[in-house]
Design an enzyme around this catalytic site. Structure first.
Site, PDB file in Angstrom:
ATOM      1  N   CYS A  77      73.594  41.162  19.827  1.00  0.00           N
ATOM      2  CA  CYS A  77      74.921  41.734  20.013  1.00  0.00           C
ATOM      3  C   CYS A  77      75.468  42.281  18.688  1.00  0.00           C
ATOM      4  O   CYS A  77      75.030  43.333  18.240  1.00  0.00           O
ATOM      5  CB  CYS A  77      75.855  40.712  20.648  1.00  0.00           C
ATOM      6  SG  CYS A  77      77.354  41.449  21.352  1.00  0.00           S
TER       7      CYS A  77
ATOM      8  N   GLU B 145      70.305  34.260  24.142  1.00  0.00           N
ATOM      9  CA  GLU B 145      70.376  32.820  23.879  1.00  0.00           C
ATOM     10  C   GLU B 145      71.156  32.085  24.966  1.00  0.00           C
ATOM     11  O   GLU B 145      70.982  30.872  25.152  1.00  0.00           O
ATOM     12  CB  GLU B 145      70.964  32.533  22.488  1.00  0.00           C
ATOM     13  CG  GLU B 145      72.471  32.700  22.359  1.00  0.00           C
ATOM     14  CD  GLU B 145      72.924  34.117  22.099  1.00  0.00           C
ATOM     15  OE1 GLU B 145      74.000  34.294  21.501  1.00  0.00           O
ATOM     16  OE2 GLU B 145      72.218  35.073  22.507  1.00  0.00           O
TER      17      GLU B 145
ATOM     18  N   HIS C 298      73.221  38.859  25.066  1.00  0.00           N
ATOM     19  CA  HIS C 298      73.048  37.547  24.445  1.00  0.00           C
ATOM     20  C   HIS C 298      71.936  36.769  25.158  1.00  0.00           C
ATOM     21  O   HIS C 298      72.210  35.975  26.069  1.00  0.00           O
ATOM     22  CB  HIS C 298      74.359  36.754  24.517  1.00  0.00           C
ATOM     23  CG  HIS C 298      75.372  37.150  23.490  1.00  0.00           C
ATOM     24  ND1 HIS C 298      75.585  36.438  22.326  1.00  0.00           N
ATOM     25  CD2 HIS C 298      76.227  38.191  23.459  1.00  0.00           C
ATOM     26  CE1 HIS C 298      76.532  37.025  21.621  1.00  0.00           C
ATOM     27  NE2 HIS C 298      76.950  38.101  22.295  1.00  0.00           N
TER      28      HIS C 298
END
Length: 223
Positions: free
Chosen positions: A98, A199, A197
Site C-alpha cells: 500500500c 498481510e 494489504h
C-alpha cells in the site's frame, strides 16, 4: 535451513496490526520478521525488506507544489526511502505494501494521486480489509508468475495511488477504475509493490505466495 531475517518497516507505535500480520505471514513463509521504525536502529543481517502500509507520504517528496497532507510522517518517509535505497543497492528483495508500493514509486522519481476518492467510478471508496474488488494482473509479469492467476480479489484500504510511474518500473495490475494496483522492477529485480494489504489476507493462498516469494529470494540471495 536457517530463516532469513526480513525487516518490516512501519510507524513507531505500539498499535501496529500491520506489523503483527506481516510478521506472521513471514514466519509462515519460512522467514524471521524484524521490526524496523524510525526510532529503532536498522536491524542487522537482514536479507529482505517489507515496506509496510500506513500514513500518507508527504506530497513535497513527489509534487512540485505541496498539497494538503493528511497525517504525513516525514521522519518515516525519510527512513523508508533510505531503506529502499540501501535494499536496492544490495539487490535485496523488497515487497511494498500500500503506502510501501507508493513509496517505491516515489523513490524511483514517480508521483502519486494525493486523493483518488473523487476519481472512483466502479470501485468503492470505503475502507475494507476483506476482499472487496477485483484487479486484473498483466500477463508476463513477475506478479503473474508468483500468483499464477490473471485476476484477483483484494482488499482496499487506500485513498492514494500511483500517478506518474517511476523510472525503471512497470505496472503489473490495475483495478476496475484503472488505478495502479501493483508495480514491479522493469529489469526483473526482486522489487514488487502492491496497493492492497496481503498481510490481512494470509488466509488466502495468493496472499501467502507474495510472502513466500519474498522469503525464497531472500534465502537464495543470503546463501
Amino acid at each position: 535451513m536457517s530463516r532469513p531475517r526480513i525487516a518490516v518497516t512501519g510507524k513507531a507505535s505500539r498499535w501496529a496490526p500491520g506489523w503483527w500480520c506481516a510478521g506472521l505471514a513471514i514466519v509462515l513463509a519460512g522467514g524471521w520478521p524484524v521490526r524496523a521504525t524510525p526510532t529503532r536502529p536498522w536491524p542487522r543481517d537482514v536479507a529482505g525488506v517489507v515496506i509496510g502500509g500506513g500514513d500518507d507520504i508527504a506530497s513535497d517528496w513527489y509534487a512540485a507544489s505541496v498539497e494538503t497532507d493528511q497525517g504525513a510522517d516525514r521522519a518515516r518517509d525519510a527512513f523508508e526511502l533510505e531503506a529502499i535505497r540501501v535494499a536496492r543497492a544490495g539487490r535485496q528483495p523488497i515487497l511494498g505494501i500500500c503506502r510501501g508500493a507508493q513509496l517505491l514509486n516515489v523513490a524511483a522519481g514517480g508521483s502519486l494521486h494525493a486523493d483518488i476518492t473523487p476519481r472512483r467510478r466502479s470501485t468503492s471508496a470505503r475502507a475494507n480489509p476483506l476482499p472487496c474488488k477485483t484487479i486484473v494482473i498483466r500477463s508476463a509479469t513477475g506478479l503473474a508468475r508468483v500468483l499464477g492467476v490473471s485476476r484477483l480479489r483484494v482488499n482496499g484500504l487506500h485513498h492514494q495511488a500511483v500517478d506518474r510511474l517511476g523510472q525503471g518500473l512497470i505496472i503489473a495490475a490495475r483495478d476496475a477504475d484503472g488505478f495502479v494496483q501493483a508495480i514491479e522492477d522493469r529489469a526483473g529485480a526482486p522489487v514488487l509493490g502492491v496497493q492492497w494489504h496481503p498481510e490481512y489476507l494470509i488466509y488466502r493462498r495468493a496472499s501467502r505466495r507474495l510472502f513466500t516469494a519474498l522469503v525464497t529470494v531472500a534465502r537464495q540471495r543470503g546463501s
